[in-house]
Write an enzyme that holds these catalytic residues in place. Sequence first.
Site, PDB file in Angstrom:
ATOM      1  CG  HIS A  10      -5.666 -36.147 -13.657  1.00  0.00           C
ATOM      2  ND1 HIS A  10      -5.301 -35.233 -12.557  1.00  0.00           N
ATOM      3  CD2 HIS A  10      -4.220 -36.355 -14.399  1.00  0.00           C
ATOM      4  CE1 HIS A  10      -4.212 -35.092 -12.627  1.00  0.00           C
ATOM      5  NE2 HIS A  10      -3.526 -35.684 -13.352  1.00  0.00           N
ATOM      6  CD  GLU A  53      -0.934 -33.917 -11.901  1.00  0.00           C
ATOM      7  OE1 GLU A  53      -0.813 -35.059 -12.146  1.00  0.00           O
ATOM      8  OE2 GLU A  53      -1.411 -33.028 -12.765  1.00  0.00           O
ATOM      9  CG  HIS A 108      -1.306 -39.821 -13.167  1.00  0.00           C
ATOM     10  ND1 HIS A 108      -0.947 -39.508 -11.850  1.00  0.00           N
ATOM     11  CD2 HIS A 108      -1.533 -38.875 -13.749  1.00  0.00           C
ATOM     12  CE1 HIS A 108      -0.699 -38.075 -12.000  1.00  0.00           C
ATOM     13  NE2 HIS A 108      -1.072 -37.735 -12.820  1.00  0.00           N
ATOM     14  CD  GLU A 109      -2.461 -38.317 -17.530  1.00  0.00           C
ATOM     15  OE1 GLU A 109      -3.025 -37.492 -17.275  1.00  0.00           O
ATOM     16  OE2 GLU A 109      -1.101 -38.345 -17.337  1.00  0.00           O
TER      17      GLU A 109
HETATM   18 ZN   LIG Z   1      -1.442 -35.769 -13.843  1.00  0.00          ZN
END
Ligand SMILES: [Zn+2]
Length: 404
Positions: free
Chosen positions: A268, A342, A264-265
């Site tokens: 980003h 997100e 997930h990071e």
């Molecule tokens: Zn996030």
Amino acid sequence: MIAVPRPPAADPLEAFTEDEVRACVDYAKPRQRWGLAAYATDLLVLAILALTGPGRALVRGAAGLAGGWAPGRVVLATVAVLAVRAAVGLPFSIRAFRQDTRAGLATQGLGGFLRDWAKGRAVGLVLTVVALSALVLGARWQPPGWPLVAAFAAVLLVLALAMAGPVLIEPLFNRFRPLGPGPLRIRLLELAATMRVPVSDVLVADASRRTTRVNAYVSGLGRTRRVVVYDTLLAAAGPEVPHGPGTPAATPGGADEVALVVAHELAHVRHRDVLWGTTGAAALAAVSVLVAVALFDLGQVQRAFGVTGLGDPVAAPGLLLLAALGGLAATPVASAISRWAEARADWVSLEVTRDPVTAVAVERRLALENRADLRPNRLLLLLFATHPTTMARIAQAWLWAERH
Ligand SMILES: [Zn+2]
């Protein structure tokens, strides 16, 4: 641009037991109410200092300690406003800390908490004094190109903060170490390679000295860019990483959970969310400066704040009130953009790991260990939430599983 499906949020009882939902909500609701009360009180304090006779007298009195020296007056006026805000805000912060202690989320005593709180205030004080003094003194001296020079300086300040924050500010609050050698490190760096995200290291923050909460984040730009995971998150990932104090013992599946969070990071990073966020903040800062300059030229605004203009050494309370109101107005837009980014990072992490079961497990763990609000108020969500709700994220993982 990838299409991110957004299923309607499911009911929390589809993923949590009644007891789990109650434990989370019983913690989250009072905390939220007190958080809103703290926010409203802060705005009220700013309004009193900027708009009322006694408030202005207090700021003028503090500024007067510098005599006729304008830079000193500007600094002392700003310090006075921030000191009052801090003093009024402290009981709210202590209340939140005590609630964390009761809930078993805090791992430090009141002394440690107060030290962190004071450090946070000191950092805010330095940054605010630098920015406000530059603006007010610039307005006094009117350098060529003003106010565009001021707007440009605001952009530079935001960029400098985004770049230097990870190396100058974050180490004030946490120690960081590279993730130790072992299967987890190999796995995470392979994950980064698969996602075509150049990452030389994953850093571990010693969050367990403060909290049992689990988290991870990306910060920095260019050479300061980093992926950080809390040591509390790693506690369940197996023996290749040392456990923090008070963190639970290793559980099977922990490494999968860490990989999912890091995916997930990394999403980003791949989509440059930090860069876009910083660009947005820089643009907002530039516009805010231009708006402040224009507003302080208006007679009504000068009368309301009791100042002669932006170059008045006691312009600080009015400026900070405008900044707070501007921030309040910008928050719903910024939050909506953040929620979208997100949800995209969640979706990318599912596409990369192809592991919706772990995704749901991670969301459950984040919610339970951080005491998320599993029954959020829709209006507050719309205004302030930077992330989709737990149930929206779980529903997204279910949807991914359905489609594959
Ligand atoms: Zn996030």
